[in-house]
Design a protein around this motif. Structure first.
Motif, PDB file in Angstrom:
ATOM      1  N   UNK A   1      25.083  51.380 -21.014  1.00 23.77           N
ATOM      2  CA  UNK A   1      23.829  52.013 -20.234  1.00 23.77           C
ATOM      3  C   UNK A   1      24.015  51.741 -18.973  1.00 23.77           C
ATOM      4  N   UNK A   2      25.130  51.436 -18.275  1.00 22.87           N
ATOM      5  CA  UNK A   2      25.391  51.571 -16.684  1.00 22.87           C
ATOM      6  C   UNK A   2      25.995  52.548 -16.302  1.00 22.87           C
ATOM      7  N   UNK A   3      25.547  53.771 -17.014  1.00 24.16           N
ATOM      8  CA  UNK A   3      26.667  54.893 -16.714  1.00 24.16           C
ATOM      9  C   UNK A   3      25.829  56.027 -16.159  1.00 24.16           C
ATOM     10  N   UNK A   4      26.175  56.932 -15.889  1.00 24.87           N
ATOM     11  CA  UNK A   4      25.310  58.091 -15.257  1.00 24.87           C
ATOM     12  C   UNK A   4      26.096  59.492 -15.623  1.00 24.87           C
ATOM     13  N   UNK A   5      25.109  60.404 -16.413  1.00 22.85           N
ATOM     14  CA  UNK A   5      25.688  61.831 -16.886  1.00 22.85           C
ATOM     15  C   UNK A   5      24.730  62.790 -16.044  1.00 22.85           C
TER      16      UNK A   5
ATOM     17  N   UNK B   1      20.151  63.910 -14.225  1.00 26.24           N
ATOM     18  CA  UNK B   1      20.880  62.916 -14.583  1.00 26.24           C
ATOM     19  C   UNK B   1      20.189  61.942 -15.577  1.00 26.24           C
ATOM     20  N   UNK B   2      21.343  61.536 -16.514  1.00 20.82           N
ATOM     21  CA  UNK B   2      21.188  60.694 -17.623  1.00 20.82           C
ATOM     22  C   UNK B   2      21.670  59.371 -17.595  1.00 20.82           C
ATOM     23  N   UNK B   3      20.803  58.129 -17.612  1.00 17.02           N
ATOM     24  CA  UNK B   3      21.426  56.859 -17.633  1.00 17.02           C
ATOM     25  C   UNK B   3      21.525  55.964 -18.666  1.00 17.02           C
TER      26      UNK B   3
ATOM     27  N   UNK C   1      15.548  52.346 -17.404  1.00 11.47           N
ATOM     28  CA  UNK C   1      15.779  53.763 -16.854  1.00 11.47           C
ATOM     29  C   UNK C   1      16.713  54.542 -17.606  1.00 11.47           C
ATOM     30  N   UNK C   2      16.168  55.707 -18.263  1.00 10.45           N
ATOM     31  CA  UNK C   2      17.091  56.565 -18.952  1.00 10.45           C
ATOM     32  C   UNK C   2      17.360  58.024 -18.606  1.00 10.45           C
TER      33      UNK C   2
END
Length: 221
Positions: A9-13, A27-29, A56-57
């Motif tokens: 969940x420490x990602x960024x799409x 931006x999806x987190x 934060x999602x």
């Protein structure tokens, strides 16, 4: 070794499609359904958080090209570190106190299927332990041609497939799975066959290397 949940969940799409959605950077987190989200909008920034823990999602930035330089794309994009700094400046300007994380890790990588066993509750699923060089993932796969020893393309957690589907951790018939072993069709490769089956790469393919979508893999179909 399973993927660390904090890393998941420490990602960024990030995606940007001005033709269809207008000048909006999405931006999806993290993972959450619409029913599980709280939504707050200040100015050009919309923040999406989980209702249960305020995690934060997602973030939507409207009029994005006014804030972020050299913003181009027609689907998933990889934001540079300087672009993320510009996104966070826009977030701060809108009065929010969070930051969007920078994530430049490749999400489609070459994996080596080390072991493969039958799923205990399925007549067609298998459980693969896949080496990605720096980590090993458990992936449940239903392809009829998957086998131990193969070099394959793995969509990791946070990968956005060409059809817009995002890969999240999940369970298939009770067994945890942390990615997807991909077919040529799922990867959107030219002239990919429609039949069910993963793309098996040459044995010399480098484990852990990012997958090159521009390569010619027709000989592997």
């Amino acid at each position: 070794m399973k993927i660390n949940e904090k890393e998941v969940f420490r990602l960024l799409i990030s995606s940007y499609n001005p033709t269809v959605l207008g000048d909006v950077l999405i931006m999806v987190t993290g993972q959450a359904t619409n029913a599980e989200q709280n939504v707050a909008t200040n100015g050009d920034v919309t923040r999406l958080t989980k209702k249960d823990n305020n995690e934060l999602v997602g973030v939507n930035l409207f009029n994005a090209s006014q804030y972020v330089h050299d913003l181009k794309g027609n689907g998933q994009i990889l934001l540079t570190e300087s672009q993320i700094a510009e996104v966070n400046a826009a977030v701060k300007k809108a009065g929010f106190d969070f930051e969007v994380p920078f994530d430049n890790q490749p999400k489609f990588v070459i994996g080596h299927v080390e072991t493969l066993v039958e799923h205990p509750d399925s007549d067609h699923l298998h459980i693969a332990q896949v080496d990605l060089g720096t980590e090993k993932l458990q992936i449940v796969c239903g392809a009829p041609n998957v086998g131990a020893g193969q070099k394959v393309v793995v969509a990791k957690i946070g990968a956005m497939m060409p059809d817009g589907k995002i890969i999240w951790p999940g369970k298939l018939r009770g067994v945890e799975s942390y990615g997807m072993i991909c077919s040529a069709h799922e990867l959107g490769l030219p002239n990919a066959p429609q039949r069910h089956g993963i793309l098996v790469l040459d044995a010399a393919s480098q484990t852990g290397a990012p997958f090159d979508f521009a390569g010619d893999y027709s000989a592997n179909y």
